[in-house]
Design a protein around this motif. Structure first.
Motif, PDB file in Angstrom:
ATOM      1  N   ARG A  78       1.039  -1.289  -0.194  1.00 50.52           N
ATOM      2  CA  ARG A  78       0.207  -0.128   0.130  1.00 50.52           C
ATOM      3  C   ARG A  78       1.048   1.406   0.026  1.00 50.52           C
ATOM      4  O   ARG A  78       0.700   2.373  -0.769  1.00 50.52           O
ATOM      5  CB  ARG A  78      -0.950  -0.137   1.251  1.00 50.52           C
ATOM      6  N   SER A  79       1.783   1.191   0.730  1.00 49.64           N
ATOM      7  CA  SER A  79       2.755   2.482   0.843  1.00 49.64           C
ATOM      8  C   SER A  79       3.521   2.600  -0.699  1.00 49.64           C
ATOM      9  O   SER A  79       3.785   3.717  -0.998  1.00 49.64           O
ATOM     10  CB  SER A  79       3.888   2.515   1.978  1.00 49.64           C
ATOM     11  N   MET A  80       3.959   1.412  -1.193  1.00 49.01           N
ATOM     12  CA  MET A  80       4.637   1.738  -2.333  1.00 49.01           C
ATOM     13  C   MET A  80       3.503   2.266  -3.498  1.00 49.01           C
ATOM     14  O   MET A  80       4.035   3.136  -4.250  1.00 49.01           O
ATOM     15  CB  MET A  80       5.148   0.232  -3.046  1.00 49.01           C
ATOM     16  N   GLN A  81       2.335   1.750  -3.686  1.00 45.30           N
ATOM     17  CA  GLN A  81       1.380   2.422  -4.487  1.00 45.30           C
ATOM     18  C   GLN A  81       1.150   3.727  -4.060  1.00 45.30           C
ATOM     19  O   GLN A  81       0.895   4.399  -5.070  1.00 45.30           O
ATOM     20  CB  GLN A  81       0.168   1.342  -4.237  1.00 45.30           C
ATOM     21  N   ALA A  82       1.213   4.211  -2.833  1.00 46.24           N
ATOM     22  CA  ALA A  82       0.947   5.749  -2.322  1.00 46.24           C
ATOM     23  C   ALA A  82       2.036   6.377  -2.801  1.00 46.24           C
ATOM     24  O   ALA A  82       1.869   7.585  -3.205  1.00 46.24           O
ATOM     25  CB  ALA A  82       0.759   5.565  -0.858  1.00 46.24           C
ATOM     26  N   GLU A  83       3.241   5.976  -2.893  1.00 50.18           N
ATOM     27  CA  GLU A  83       4.223   6.642  -3.432  1.00 50.18           C
ATOM     28  C   GLU A  83       4.274   6.831  -4.829  1.00 50.18           C
ATOM     29  O   GLU A  83       4.743   7.835  -5.504  1.00 50.18           O
ATOM     30  CB  GLU A  83       5.932   5.906  -3.151  1.00 50.18           C
ATOM     31  N   VAL A  84       3.909   5.954  -5.575  1.00 51.08           N
ATOM     32  CA  VAL A  84       3.630   5.801  -7.205  1.00 51.08           C
ATOM     33  C   VAL A  84       2.760   6.806  -7.518  1.00 51.08           C
ATOM     34  O   VAL A  84       2.963   7.641  -8.218  1.00 51.08           O
ATOM     35  CB  VAL A  84       3.385   4.281  -7.626  1.00 51.08           C
ATOM     36  N   ASP A  85       1.581   6.915  -6.690  1.00 45.14           N
ATOM     37  CA  ASP A  85       0.544   7.563  -6.973  1.00 45.14           C
ATOM     38  C   ASP A  85       0.812   9.105  -6.751  1.00 45.14           C
ATOM     39  O   ASP A  85       0.780  10.157  -7.354  1.00 45.14           O
ATOM     40  CB  ASP A  85      -0.885   7.424  -6.023  1.00 45.14           C
ATOM     41  N   LYS A  86       1.748   9.412  -5.516  1.00 45.28           N
ATOM     42  CA  LYS A  86       2.245  10.766  -5.262  1.00 45.28           C
ATOM     43  C   LYS A  86       3.134  11.367  -6.425  1.00 45.28           C
ATOM     44  O   LYS A  86       2.746  12.420  -6.613  1.00 45.28           O
ATOM     45  CB  LYS A  86       2.769  10.834  -3.819  1.00 45.28           C
ATOM     46  N   GLU A  87       3.719  10.557  -6.924  1.00 49.99           N
ATOM     47  CA  GLU A  87       5.057  10.842  -7.781  1.00 49.99           C
ATOM     48  C   GLU A  87       4.217  11.340  -9.119  1.00 49.99           C
ATOM     49  O   GLU A  87       4.323  12.529  -9.826  1.00 49.99           O
ATOM     50  CB  GLU A  87       6.063  10.018  -8.166  1.00 49.99           C
ATOM     51  N   LYS A  88       3.097  10.566  -9.485  1.00 48.93           N
ATOM     52  CA  LYS A  88       2.245  10.796 -10.678  1.00 48.93           C
ATOM     53  C   LYS A  88       1.554  12.029 -10.486  1.00 48.93           C
ATOM     54  O   LYS A  88       1.449  12.773 -11.413  1.00 48.93           O
ATOM     55  CB  LYS A  88       1.484   9.614 -10.832  1.00 48.93           C
ATOM     56  N   ASN A  89       1.014  12.249  -9.039  1.00 48.00           N
ATOM     57  CA  ASN A  89       0.259  13.541  -9.224  1.00 48.00           C
ATOM     58  C   ASN A  89       1.056  14.734  -8.940  1.00 48.00           C
ATOM     59  O   ASN A  89       0.776  15.836  -9.539  1.00 48.00           O
ATOM     60  CB  ASN A  89      -0.426  13.427  -7.727  1.00 48.00           C
ATOM     61  N   ASP A  90       2.279  14.605  -8.628  1.00 43.45           N
ATOM     62  CA  ASP A  90       3.171  15.699  -8.504  1.00 43.45           C
ATOM     63  C   ASP A  90       3.524  16.179 -10.146  1.00 43.45           C
ATOM     64  O   ASP A  90       3.755  17.269 -10.390  1.00 43.45           O
ATOM     65  CB  ASP A  90       4.547  15.381  -7.824  1.00 43.45           C
ATOM     66  N   GLU A  91       3.737  15.103 -10.789  1.00 43.84           N
ATOM     67  CA  GLU A  91       4.113  15.465 -12.258  1.00 43.84           C
ATOM     68  C   GLU A  91       2.963  16.166 -13.021  1.00 43.84           C
ATOM     69  O   GLU A  91       3.240  16.903 -13.619  1.00 43.84           O
ATOM     70  CB  GLU A  91       4.503  13.951 -12.891  1.00 43.84           C
ATOM     71  N   GLU A  92       1.762  15.536 -12.816  1.00 44.74           N
ATOM     72  CA  GLU A  92       0.578  16.142 -13.380  1.00 44.74           C
ATOM     73  C   GLU A  92       0.440  17.680 -12.993  1.00 44.74           C
ATOM     74  O   GLU A  92       0.291  18.433 -13.771  1.00 44.74           O
ATOM     75  CB  GLU A  92      -0.478  15.257 -12.924  1.00 44.74           C
ATOM     76  N   TRP A  93       0.664  17.874 -11.704  1.00 45.54           N
ATOM     77  CA  TRP A  93       0.722  19.205 -10.892  1.00 45.54           C
ATOM     78  C   TRP A  93       1.432  20.096 -11.720  1.00 45.54           C
ATOM     79  O   TRP A  93       0.961  21.371 -12.029  1.00 45.54           O
ATOM     80  CB  TRP A  93       0.760  19.179  -9.496  1.00 45.54           C
ATOM     81  N   GLU A  94       2.722  19.626 -11.827  1.00 43.65           N
ATOM     82  CA  GLU A  94       3.754  20.468 -12.307  1.00 43.65           C
ATOM     83  C   GLU A  94       3.580  20.713 -13.856  1.00 43.65           C
ATOM     84  O   GLU A  94       3.711  21.954 -14.463  1.00 43.65           O
ATOM     85  CB  GLU A  94       5.100  19.717 -12.161  1.00 43.65           C
ATOM     86  N   LYS A  95       3.068  19.796 -14.560  1.00 41.84           N
ATOM     87  CA  LYS A  95       2.592  19.877 -15.850  1.00 41.84           C
ATOM     88  C   LYS A  95       1.523  21.136 -16.181  1.00 41.84           C
ATOM     89  O   LYS A  95       1.632  22.021 -17.039  1.00 41.84           O
ATOM     90  CB  LYS A  95       2.011  18.511 -16.552  1.00 41.84           C
ATOM     91  N   GLU A  96       0.524  20.939 -15.227  1.00 43.40           N
ATOM     92  CA  GLU A  96      -0.622  21.923 -15.456  1.00 43.40           C
ATOM     93  C   GLU A  96      -0.237  23.413 -14.874  1.00 43.40           C
ATOM     94  O   GLU A  96      -0.422  24.316 -15.504  1.00 43.40           O
ATOM     95  CB  GLU A  96      -1.647  21.466 -14.293  1.00 43.40           C
ATOM     96  N   GLN A  97       0.634  23.385 -14.009  1.00 45.31           N
ATOM     97  CA  GLN A  97       1.491  24.584 -13.535  1.00 45.31           C
ATOM     98  C   GLN A  97       2.117  25.429 -14.815  1.00 45.31           C
ATOM     99  O   GLN A  97       2.160  26.443 -14.916  1.00 45.31           O
ATOM    100  CB  GLN A  97       2.274  24.586 -12.191  1.00 45.31           C
ATOM    101  N   GLU A  98       2.844  24.296 -15.622  1.00 45.71           N
ATOM    102  CA  GLU A  98       3.694  24.969 -16.585  1.00 45.71           C
ATOM    103  C   GLU A  98       2.809  25.378 -17.626  1.00 45.71           C
ATOM    104  O   GLU A  98       3.158  26.324 -18.250  1.00 45.71           O
ATOM    105  CB  GLU A  98       4.279  23.626 -17.122  1.00 45.71           C
ATOM    106  N   GLU A  99       1.677  24.710 -18.077  1.00 47.23           N
ATOM    107  CA  GLU A  99       0.865  25.135 -19.234  1.00 47.23           C
ATOM    108  C   GLU A  99      -0.044  26.517 -18.612  1.00 47.23           C
ATOM    109  O   GLU A  99       0.094  27.294 -19.492  1.00 47.23           O
ATOM    110  CB  GLU A  99      -0.418  24.054 -19.421  1.00 47.23           C
ATOM    111  N   THR A 100      -0.208  26.582 -17.432  1.00 48.20           N
ATOM    112  CA  THR A 100      -1.078  27.790 -16.982  1.00 48.20           C
ATOM    113  C   THR A 100      -0.061  29.008 -16.961  1.00 48.20           C
ATOM    114  O   THR A 100      -0.378  29.946 -17.417  1.00 48.20           O
ATOM    115  CB  THR A 100      -1.420  27.610 -15.459  1.00 48.20           C
ATOM    116  N   LYS A 101       1.242  28.750 -16.580  1.00 50.67           N
ATOM    117  CA  LYS A 101       2.233  29.691 -16.923  1.00 50.67           C
ATOM    118  C   LYS A 101       2.471  30.193 -18.081  1.00 50.67           C
ATOM    119  O   LYS A 101       2.658  31.317 -18.582  1.00 50.67           O
ATOM    120  CB  LYS A 101       3.472  29.466 -16.188  1.00 50.67           C
ATOM    121  N   LYS A 102       2.456  29.292 -19.103  1.00 42.98           N
ATOM    122  CA  LYS A 102       2.567  29.447 -20.589  1.00 42.98           C
ATOM    123  C   LYS A 102       1.505  30.309 -20.795  1.00 42.98           C
ATOM    124  O   LYS A 102       1.615  31.385 -21.910  1.00 42.98           O
ATOM    125  CB  LYS A 102       2.599  28.347 -21.336  1.00 42.98           C
TER     126      LYS A 102
END
Length: 196
Positions: free
Chosen positions: A98-122
């Motif tokens: 469960r903790s391994m899956q939570a880490e994977v989900d967190k990394e995925k969410n962080d990447e999506e958030w950064e991508k959204e932030q980048e698009e919003t900034k552009k």
């Protein structure tokens, strides 16, 4: 029935009694009040706040055993204590997964958030640039209006004609009509007609 009087007081509330007073159920309000009173008894005493619990990660959990010894089947020779051992090992393994899956989900969410932030900034930068160009264009147009259109005459007067210093944009020579010649000699101004 007995009459109400000093003897009808509960023993714990009687001032003559040597018994300790009864402890009542503590409410959250009274508990906090007693904690605050104890803090104010000695203000110079250092207050230690509990540290926040650290997030459990895969690295903080113990690794699964490399070799499992004394493995038994589901029913063959399994004692009553083996069930609890099995449940504990299964719980540890599920928590690790469960903790391994939570880490994977967190990394995925962080990447999506950064991508959204980048698009919003552009998008914001593009809109800001567009608005800046529009403002500069309006400012340039206002500047041309204030100068009386002098900036509009980029090429200058027609060949062979001199520019009239009194009226910008109107050449001096080459006019055939006397009214136009007279207009060229007049100083430009604003005519206000008052309607009464």
């Amino acid at each position: 029935m007995s009459e109400p009087g000093p003897d009808s007081l509960p023993t714990s509330a009687d001032p003559r009694s040597k018994r300790p007073t009864k402890r009542r159920a503590i409410t959250p309000h009274s508990e906090q009040a007693t904690e605050i009173k104890t803090l104010f008894k000695d203000p110079s005493k250092e207050i230690r706040l509990p540290t926040a619990a650290k997030d459990r990660t895969v690295a903080s959990l113990s690794a699964p055993p490399e070799i499992v010894t004394n493995v038994q089947g589901s029913s063959a020779g399994a004692g009553s204590g083996e069930f609890h051992v099995y449940k504990a090992s299964r719980r540890r393994e599920y928590e690790r997964l469960r903790s391994m899956q939570a880490e994977v989900d967190k990394e995925k969410n962080d990447e999506e958030w950064e991508k959204e932030q980048e698009e919003t900034k552009k998008k914001d930068d593009a809109k800001t640039d567009k608005n800046r160009r529009r403002r500069e264009k309006k400012k340039a147009a206002r500047g041309k209006q204030k100068n009386g259109g002098a900036d509009m005459d980029v090429d200058g007067p027609a060949p062979g004609m001199k520019k009239n210093p009194n009226v910008p944009g109107v050449p001096l020579g080459g006019q055939t009509d006397d009214a136009e010649a007279q207009y060229a000699e007049e100083v430009p101004g604003v005519i206000i007609h008052e309607d009464d």
